[in-house]
Scaffold this active site. Sequence first.
Site, short mmCIF file in Angstrom:
data_model
loop_
_atom_site.label_atom_id
_atom_site.label_comp_id
_atom_site.label_asym_id
_atom_site.label_seq_id
_atom_site.Cartn_x
_atom_site.Cartn_y
_atom_site.Cartn_z
N ARG A 68 1.00 -1.08 -0.09
CA ARG A 68 0.12 0.14 0.01
C ARG A 68 0.58 1.41 -0.36
NH1 ARG A 68 -3.45 -3.08 -1.30
NH2 ARG A 68 -5.14 -3.59 -0.39
N HIS B 284 -1.21 0.32 -9.56
CA HIS B 284 -1.70 -1.10 -8.93
C HIS B 284 -2.40 -2.47 -9.54
CE1 HIS B 284 -3.40 -1.62 -4.41
NE2 HIS B 284 -3.78 -2.33 -4.74
C1 GLV Z 1 -5.13 -6.03 -3.26
O1 GLV Z 1 -4.21 -4.66 -3.57
C2 GLV Z 1 -5.30 -6.58 -2.36
O2 GLV Z 1 -5.62 -6.16 -1.61
O3 GLV Z 1 -6.11 -7.54 -2.92
#
Ligand code: GLV
Length: 307
Positions: A222, A270
Site C-alpha cells: 500500500r 496497482h
Molecule cells: C490488492 O491490493 C489486494 O489487497 O488484494
Amino acid sequence: MTIQFYSRADSDLLERLQQQLPQHEVNGWPECPDPAAVRYAVVWGAPDDFFNGMDNLQAVLSIGAGVDHLLSHPGLPPGVPIIRLTDAGMADKIAEYVLYGTLRAQRGFYRYEQLQRERHWQPLDDIHAHDFTVGIMGLGVIGNRVGEVLQQAGYNVTGWRRSHTGGNSVECFFGPDRLDEFLSTLNVLVCLLPLTDDTQAIIDSAVLNKLPTGAHLINVARGGHVVDDDLISALDRGQLASALLDVCVPEPPADDHPFWRHPGIALTPHVAGPTQKQESIEQISRSIAQLDAGQTPAGIVDPAAGY
Ligand code: GLV
C-alpha cells in the site's frame, strides 16, 4: 439469503458469484430492496453509505487480500466478521512482478533505461543473482510464495515478520528488534505488509537509511507504508538507487506529484496482483457456503491486528 455486492473494479464478478451461489439472491449496488435482509456483503472499495440499514449482516467478504479499505470504512458495522482473500491466484502474479523488479535492479535495467535516454553506451558491473539479497517485509501466504520464486531464480532471500511463526519459505527475522539486522544486508527491500496502525509510514528515512547505500525498493503493498518525501530524499541522496512502486496515496497521484517524473521511480497502476476472477469468486463462494454450514472459513481477519 441475500448477498449485497460492490466492486469498484470488477462488476462482472457479480454474475459469476450468482452462478456459484444459485440459492442466494445477489444484488449489485445501488439495488438493495431490503438492507435488513442482507446476510453477506462482498466488497471492494464500497461507498460510505453502502452498509446503511444492513442490521443483520453475518459477514463481510473482501474481494482482495488487503482489508484496510474495510477496517477504515466509516459505515462498517462493528463486530461483524471480515473474511479476506488468501492468495486466490494473486501470489503467483505478485511473484512475477517482484521477480521482474528484482531482475531490473540486479541486472541494472533501471540504469540502462536512463543511459539510453542520455545516448550513453556503458556496460555496468555484472552482479550474480546469488550475490544479490532480497528482503521481504511481510511473510504471509503471498510473501512466502514470492520468496520461493526468488529463491528458485537464484537470489538470496530473507524475510521479516511481526511475530514468530513457523513454515516460512525463507530465513526469517522476527519482530521490531530484528528489523535493523534484516535491513542491513539487503540489495532490494520488498514491501508486502498489510497496512495497519503499526505499519503505516513504516518505510521512512530511518528504515531507508538502514539499507546498504544503493539498495532498491519494491512496494507492492500500500502507498501508506511509504513516507513519500523520505523516499524522494533517499533517491536524491543516492541512498536508494531506484524504486518500483505499484501503489501510492492517492491512486492515481496528483498531476504534480514527483512520483510521475522522478528518474529513480518506476510507477505502475496497482496491477502487481490483479484479481483472478475465477479463483476469487470460487474462494468467496466457498467461504459463504462454509458460513451457511456454521463452519469457519480461511482468511478470518483479526481487527485488532488489522489483517
Ligand atoms: C490488492 O491490493 C489486494 O489487497 O488484494
